[in-house]
Write an enzyme that holds these catalytic residues in place. Structure first.
Site, mmCIF file in Angstrom:
data_model
loop_
_atom_site.group_PDB
_atom_site.id
_atom_site.type_symbol
_atom_site.label_atom_id
_atom_site.label_comp_id
_atom_site.label_asym_id
_atom_site.label_seq_id
_atom_site.Cartn_x
_atom_site.Cartn_y
_atom_site.Cartn_z
ATOM 1 N N SER A 91 9.496 0.862 -8.651
ATOM 2 C CA SER A 91 9.586 0.425 -7.113
ATOM 3 C C SER A 91 9.243 1.577 -5.939
ATOM 4 O O SER A 91 8.828 2.464 -6.434
ATOM 5 C CB SER A 91 11.297 0.101 -7.127
ATOM 6 O OG SER A 91 11.898 1.340 -7.065
ATOM 7 N N PRO A 134 3.368 0.222 -12.026
ATOM 8 C CA PRO A 134 4.094 0.752 -10.933
ATOM 9 C C PRO A 134 5.464 0.657 -10.745
ATOM 10 O O PRO A 134 6.181 -0.317 -11.632
ATOM 11 C CB PRO A 134 3.392 -0.301 -9.358
ATOM 12 C CG PRO A 134 3.013 -1.191 -10.249
ATOM 13 C CD PRO A 134 2.632 -1.065 -11.380
ATOM 14 N N VAL A 172 0.825 -1.070 0.021
ATOM 15 C CA VAL A 172 -0.046 -0.070 -0.069
ATOM 16 C C VAL A 172 0.995 1.321 0.183
ATOM 17 O O VAL A 172 1.796 1.446 0.801
ATOM 18 C CB VAL A 172 -0.829 -0.060 1.252
ATOM 19 C CG1 VAL A 172 -1.628 1.273 1.205
ATOM 20 C CG2 VAL A 172 -1.879 -1.213 1.274
ATOM 21 N N HIS A 191 3.050 -4.956 -15.939
ATOM 22 C CA HIS A 191 2.395 -4.767 -14.641
ATOM 23 C C HIS A 191 3.571 -4.219 -13.629
ATOM 24 O O HIS A 191 3.135 -3.894 -12.547
ATOM 25 C CB HIS A 191 1.741 -6.133 -14.055
ATOM 26 C CG HIS A 191 2.908 -6.979 -13.382
ATOM 27 N ND1 HIS A 191 4.175 -7.246 -13.769
ATOM 28 C CD2 HIS A 191 2.765 -7.311 -12.068
ATOM 29 C CE1 HIS A 191 4.587 -7.981 -13.115
ATOM 30 N NE2 HIS A 191 4.182 -8.189 -11.953
#
Length: 474
Positions: free
Chosen positions: A378, A376, A231, A400
């Site tokens: 890192s 995304p 998250v 992804h």
């Protein structure tokens, strides 16, 4: 052609693999007797071609079942890297009577979810310690309170989030008493397939379907999980497409919340059952495939699709509940009027039925025309919100993420040797120190190169750039 590439091609030729390259696209073929399997791989120019991952990809491309069905096309996205058996970043098209459970594994419907909030970043930084204090218990220590009736799980497994909301809003319990179910219903249109796939209770664990208890407290629900799941709080630093950003409710300077997780224990239950089932169902007298990959054909393929959807519905709820926990805490700290709307939620570990095919995506996200695509980086590198362009040549699929460049054991070695693995630029909350080393920015490929090559090849177009502020790791 570089010397290292020539050497790799020569080595692969000895294994009946032929490799050619045009710009950023590699064309790979493998001939066994009279059968030829082929695949396409998209990589930035300066990325090395991973021989192990390539061999895994070609084993994947050569999967067959004695009774019928076939692999029709195989592609690989720029975050391509070796997995335990099947490479990550692989996309397969098969006939619709033919499914490969090992392509998805046990983290069924793992995916990304993105919310935004109109909170001044200076104010967020000021109140961050209080927010972290509240979320630490919810996200890492299990202090969330989410009891649910058996009827809610039944509705979820069969009908997804549509069924779950209809059932749960009748008598919400625990933390869900504070949920805004009207907002949750309105956000369904921003979830891939409305978060509502056709599953079935018979594929779920008995513990979630028995009527002997009034309610269940599921230890896996609203959990991040290990590995690369997270998250993350981010800052919306730049807008590349103002018109599309406006349509999706974005503007520069917003706080964004990105969630990456999947179906947790329920996916493990379904995935393990069907990986074993595929092997057990292999026709008697037929030699086991050398690849160790066992597909399903016919009615069993249909049954797996229903079972997978059951776990997918659970994964959708897992991400929704994590977001709801964050939204509740955001409102407690920054004001009850904070909406924190959903931008999009999409899987990257799933089989979907598209036209007359099953599309298997292992670590690849759907990128149909006009569809939001979350890529995304890192926890020390930016993430990107893109728009899919529906590129059929790449089976309407995008990466992804950045993809691992170094395995976890190598990250520990580098850290022991005192090498810089990128930990100095991150703010991460975790209970496991090892997780910081495993998931350090140095473990990942160049996210900008991964994104750029997909833009150049007409897979996605850029919408927004998000830079990390704070990451929670399970």
């Amino acid at each position: 052609m570089t010397t290292s590439f020539k050497r790799l091609v020569k080595a692969l030729n000895k294994q009946n693999l032929s490799v050619t390259k045009t710009n950023s696209v590699y064309y790979v073929a493998k001939k066994i007797c009279d059968n030829v399997s082929s695949a396409q791989l998209l990589l930035p120019e300066h990325f090395d071609l991973d021989g192990k991952a390539l061999k895994q990809l070609m084993s994947f491309a050569g999967v067959y079942h004695p009774n019928g069905g076939a692999v029709k096309a195989v592609k690989a996205t720029p975050d391509f890297h070796a997995g335990s058996l099947v490479p990550v970043g692989a996309v397969l098209s098969t006939t619709k009577d033919f499914i490969i459970p090992q392509a998805i594994g046990t983290d069924i419907h793992c995916g990304m979810r993105l919310h935004v909030a109109d909170i001044d970043i200076a104010l967020w930084q000021e109140k961050k310690p209080l927010l972290v204090e509240k979320l630490r218990g919810d996200l890492l220590l299990g202090s969330r309170d989410l009891p649910m009736a058996i009827s809610s799980f039944t509705a979820l497994f069969q009908h997804g989030l549509l069924g779950w909301i209809d059932e749960t809003k009748k008598q919400p319990m625990g933390d869900l008493q504070a949920a805004d179910f009207k907002q949750l219903e309105s956000e369904l249109e921003s979830i891939f397939e409305y978060g509502s796939l056709q599953g079935g209770c018979k594929w779920a664990p008995e513990s979630h379907t028995t009527d002997k208890r009034n309610c269940i407290r599921d230890a896996s629900l609203a959990t991040i999980g290990g590995g690369n799941h997270f998250v993350e709080f981010q800052y919306l630093e730049d807008i590349a497409d103002n018109k599309q950003a406006f349509a999706w409710g974005l503007h520069k300077g917003q706080l964004s919340i990105m969630i990456h997780t999947g179906s947790r224990a329920l996916g493990l239950h379904v995935g393990n059952y069907w990986n074993d089932k595929a092997k057990q169902a292999w026709p008697n007298g037929e030699k086991f495939p050398e690849s160790g990959i066992f597909p399903l054909y016919g009615e069993l393929a249909s049954d797996y699709f229903s079972a997978m959807n059951t776990a997918a519905n659970y994964a959708n709820l897992n991400r929704l509940l994590l977001a709801e926990i964050v939204r509740r805490r955001i409102r407690e700290v920054f004001g009850a009027n904070i909406e924190m709307p959903l931008v999009y939620d999409a899987p990257h570990n799933i089989v979907t039925q598209e036209s007359d095919c099953y599309i298997h995506r292992k670590g690849a996200t759907p990128a149909h025309f006009g569809q939001p695509v979350l890529i995304p980086g890192s926890m020390g590198d930016p993430s990107y919100l893109m728009m899919g362009l529906g590129n059929q040549a790449f089976l309407c699929s995008a990466s992804h993420g950045a993809g691992r460049a170094k395995p976890r054991h190598e990250m520990f070695r580098l850290n022991r040797d005192g090498q810089d693995i990128g930990l100095g630029c991150i703010d991460c909350i975790t209970l496991k120190e090892d997780r910081l080393i495993e998931e350090a920015p140095g473990a990942y490929k160049d996210i900008n190169a991964v994104v750029d090559v997909q833009i150049q090849n007409g897979i996605v177009s850029p919408v927004a750039k998000l830079v990390p502020l704070l990451t929670f790791k399970g």
